[in-house]
Design an enzyme around this catalytic site. Sequence first.
Site, PDB file in Angstrom:
ATOM      1  N   LYS A 360       0.959  -1.156   0.426  1.00  0.00           N
ATOM      2  CA  LYS A 360      -0.523  -0.190   0.361  1.00  0.00           C
ATOM      3  C   LYS A 360       0.758   1.123   0.165  1.00  0.00           C
ATOM      4  O   LYS A 360       1.454   1.933  -0.628  1.00  0.00           O
ATOM      5  CB  LYS A 360      -1.101  -0.158   1.298  1.00  0.00           C
ATOM      6  CG  LYS A 360      -2.198   0.504   1.347  1.00  0.00           C
ATOM      7  CD  LYS A 360      -2.812   0.371  -0.021  1.00  0.00           C
ATOM      8  CE  LYS A 360      -4.583   0.605   0.593  1.00  0.00           C
ATOM      9  NZ  LYS A 360      -6.109   0.020  -0.936  1.00  0.00           N
ATOM     10  N   LYS A 402     -13.885   5.234   7.554  1.00  0.00           N
ATOM     11  CA  LYS A 402     -12.028   5.544   7.354  1.00  0.00           C
ATOM     12  C   LYS A 402     -11.453   7.008   7.371  1.00  0.00           C
ATOM     13  O   LYS A 402     -12.145   7.623   7.079  1.00  0.00           O
ATOM     14  CB  LYS A 402     -11.307   4.802   5.860  1.00  0.00           C
ATOM     15  CG  LYS A 402      -9.910   5.152   5.725  1.00  0.00           C
ATOM     16  CD  LYS A 402      -9.435   4.724   4.474  1.00  0.00           C
ATOM     17  CE  LYS A 402      -7.967   5.070   3.742  1.00  0.00           C
ATOM     18  NZ  LYS A 402      -7.910   4.303   2.573  1.00  0.00           N
ATOM     19  N   LYS A 468      -4.676   3.992  -8.139  1.00  0.00           N
ATOM     20  CA  LYS A 468      -3.579   4.997  -7.391  1.00  0.00           C
ATOM     21  C   LYS A 468      -1.987   4.844  -8.127  1.00  0.00           C
ATOM     22  O   LYS A 468      -1.277   5.209  -8.088  1.00  0.00           O
ATOM     23  CB  LYS A 468      -3.577   3.916  -6.337  1.00  0.00           C
ATOM     24  CG  LYS A 468      -4.075   4.931  -4.895  1.00  0.00           C
ATOM     25  CD  LYS A 468      -4.069   4.858  -3.779  1.00  0.00           C
ATOM     26  CE  LYS A 468      -4.842   3.682  -2.227  1.00  0.00           C
ATOM     27  NZ  LYS A 468      -5.798   3.816  -2.947  1.00  0.00           N
TER      28      LYS A 468
HETATM   29  P1  NAD Z   1     -11.854  -6.933   2.466  1.00  0.00           P
HETATM   30  O1  NAD Z   1     -10.729  -7.185   3.554  1.00  0.00           O
HETATM   31  O2  NAD Z   1     -13.871  -6.767   3.422  1.00  0.00           O
HETATM   32  O3  NAD Z   1     -12.262  -7.954   1.367  1.00  0.00           O
HETATM   33  C1  NAD Z   1     -11.560  -8.893   1.209  1.00  0.00           C
HETATM   34  C2  NAD Z   1     -12.328 -10.075   0.514  1.00  0.00           C
HETATM   35  O4  NAD Z   1     -11.439 -10.639  -0.484  1.00  0.00           O
HETATM   36  C3  NAD Z   1     -12.265 -11.230   1.976  1.00  0.00           C
HETATM   37  O5  NAD Z   1     -13.855 -10.964   1.696  1.00  0.00           O
HETATM   38  C4  NAD Z   1     -11.888 -12.207   1.865  1.00  0.00           C
HETATM   39  O6  NAD Z   1     -11.956 -13.023   2.041  1.00  0.00           O
HETATM   40  C5  NAD Z   1     -10.772 -12.121   0.025  1.00  0.00           C
HETATM   41  N1  NAD Z   1     -10.154 -13.270  -0.278  1.00  0.00           N
HETATM   42  C6  NAD Z   1      -8.655 -12.554   0.604  1.00  0.00           C
HETATM   43  N2  NAD Z   1      -7.956 -13.640  -0.551  1.00  0.00           N
HETATM   44  C7  NAD Z   1      -8.552 -13.777  -1.554  1.00  0.00           C
HETATM   45  C8  NAD Z   1      -8.972 -14.461  -2.555  1.00  0.00           C
HETATM   46  N3  NAD Z   1      -7.239 -14.994  -2.989  1.00  0.00           N
HETATM   47  N4  NAD Z   1      -9.258 -15.515  -3.925  1.00  0.00           N
HETATM   48  C9  NAD Z   1     -10.434 -14.223  -3.274  1.00  0.00           C
HETATM   49  N5  NAD Z   1     -11.022 -13.903  -2.458  1.00  0.00           N
HETATM   50  C10 NAD Z   1      -9.762 -13.633  -1.580  1.00  0.00           C
HETATM   51  O7  NAD Z   1     -11.967  -5.567   1.958  1.00  0.00           O
HETATM   52  P2  NAD Z   1     -12.163  -4.582   1.320  1.00  0.00           P
HETATM   53  O8  NAD Z   1     -12.765  -2.897   2.258  1.00  0.00           O
HETATM   54  O9  NAD Z   1     -13.045  -5.567   0.396  1.00  0.00           O
HETATM   55  O10 NAD Z   1     -10.822  -3.545  -0.013  1.00  0.00           O
HETATM   56  C11 NAD Z   1     -10.597  -4.690  -0.948  1.00  0.00           C
HETATM   57  C12 NAD Z   1      -9.260  -4.250  -1.821  1.00  0.00           C
HETATM   58  O11 NAD Z   1      -9.547  -3.058  -2.302  1.00  0.00           O
HETATM   59  C13 NAD Z   1      -8.557  -4.692  -0.562  1.00  0.00           C
HETATM   60  O12 NAD Z   1      -7.195  -4.832  -1.028  1.00  0.00           O
HETATM   61  C14 NAD Z   1      -7.952  -2.532  -0.377  1.00  0.00           C
HETATM   62  O13 NAD Z   1      -6.951  -2.813   0.092  1.00  0.00           O
HETATM   63  C15 NAD Z   1      -8.463  -2.287  -1.891  1.00  0.00           C
HETATM   64  N6  NAD Z   1      -8.715  -1.155  -2.039  1.00  0.00           N
HETATM   65  C16 NAD Z   1      -9.930  -0.753  -1.435  1.00  0.00           C
HETATM   66  C17 NAD Z   1     -10.128   0.767  -1.288  1.00  0.00           C
HETATM   67  C18 NAD Z   1     -11.930   0.751  -0.941  1.00  0.00           C
HETATM   68  O14 NAD Z   1     -11.811   0.597  -0.185  1.00  0.00           O
HETATM   69  N7  NAD Z   1     -11.477   2.821  -1.073  1.00  0.00           N
HETATM   70  C19 NAD Z   1      -9.773   1.565  -2.183  1.00  0.00           C
HETATM   71  C20 NAD Z   1      -8.080   0.867  -2.490  1.00  0.00           C
HETATM   72  C21 NAD Z   1      -7.937  -0.525  -2.082  1.00  0.00           C
END
Ligand code: NAD
Length: 511
Positions: A360, A402, A468
Amino acid sequence: QKREMANEQIDGDNSGHFIRSQYQEKLALFDQEFMNGQSTSNLSMSSTVTQQTKTFEIETDKRIPKLGVMLVGLGGNNGATFVAGILANKLKMDWETKNGTMSANFFGSFTQSGTVHAGYKFNSKSNILEDVHLPVKDLLPMVDPCQFMISGWDISQANLYESCLRAKVLEPDLLKQLKGELESIKPLPAAFRGDFIASNQADRADNVINGTNIEIITKLREDIRLMKSQCDKVVVLWTANTEMYMLPEIDTMDKLHMMVSKNHELPASVLYCMAAIEERVLYLNGSPQNTFHKAIVEYARQKGSFIAGSDFKSGQTRYKTIMSDFLIGSGIRLSSVVSYNHLGNNDGKNLSEDKCFQSKKISKGGVLDDAIKSNKILYPEGKDKIDHDVIIRYIPFVGDSKRAIDEYSSQIFMNGINTIMSYNMCEDSLLAVPLMIDMVILGELFTRMRVNGEGLGPVLSYLSFFFKAPITNHSDYVINSYTRQRESLVNFLKVAAGLPLDSGTMMAFKY
Ligand code: NAD
């Protein structure tokens, strides 16, 4: 190299099915000796700059496919909010909250709620031109998000109703109304490589595919093919946990294939991405990890497939690239940017392990590079750095809401210091989901377009607006500036739609 379109639908020319436009691009081309950005007191423009004109033919297939969207991380906060939010819009739902009755909307989505300045019309009453703005979704034929067919994978077998409750993002009254629909959606078993995400995620992993790399890729391809059999086209979007960087990067195709066949430990994202490339479906990366190794980009190119990423630019970073446009664009020297975040969702939990946080940090770190390069007066050689740091903490109490606190310190006239602070509090998934919708819709559209007879790609860099750490087809040329990213995306859509571009000079108002 000519690229084949990864869309069977447009095979066989049928001119009635295409929008064709021609665009003449005019570039100011400076001599190679020209010192980029340096102040030149006696600039003789005629000797150092010429005008280069190039003509582009743009062709867009008008036929909108029935689109299957497969999310990696379907049961996560973003995944669950994506499914429930789209369902709520499709069913035109209302729900009760302590602030009154709310209705579903697509606010925050550039394609669904954004407009572009398309031109002018004459107002005969005031005798003056007035602006014409068009909805982005009306510029070219785009998929309606309410028509998405959605499925996907998750390492957690919770159904989507349970996932929405776990996410604590959407209101209980809405979820109660959607309960039946959401309960019927269950994630497919997932490719899982625990070493690449935080160890604190292990207790979620009750829905995984076991097998060798080849067996896993084969199973993922079968899943994609099954989805393909139910619709016209599929897009795969990674919104699963942030993985740690894989180093050294996989630089050659031979190495990539060797690592797959000899069952080397590869991140799950590489396995999904390879399955998508082999099925020639667009793969979007919403997390910061370096899935797009040199060999992966090359593989996509060879297969005529499409990729775009990385890491949703939804909140703090998006704001940062607007602030730097504002400050540096005004001639102010932005000198330090310090960003603190705390969040309490599962993403924050995963990022609390250093190996994932580092991905990140890298992704958030480079976003000011092009802004620095744009101004040699403020950032001459030797003084071409902005002190920039990013801190993220996991605070479970705040959940998905957040907090992002940023301090921007700038040097102004006569070395005065101007410090601006911003405080942003928002449900992270409510910011990310509209971007996910946009990148799927526009990404799909771009796979239906050709420029001078060639498909775009393999990297769909017009989607940089949503990422990003954008990757491009020319790794040395990356734009992070919000203004430039938006302008290039909007202008590309406009010229493809056959609209002339705004010169922005306002000369029409001179008389
Ligand atoms: P989260 O942890 O709630 O959801 C991630 C999901 O992925 C979980 O349900 C987990 O069980 C699943 N998972 C993990 N490994 C896996 C795999 N190998 N195959 C299938 N599923 C898998 O996270 P989130 O808040 O939904 O965010 C998701 C991603 O988006 C994160 O990496 C986060 O950094 C990125 N992101 C989010 C935002 C935002 O929400 N505003 C911004 C930038 C990046």
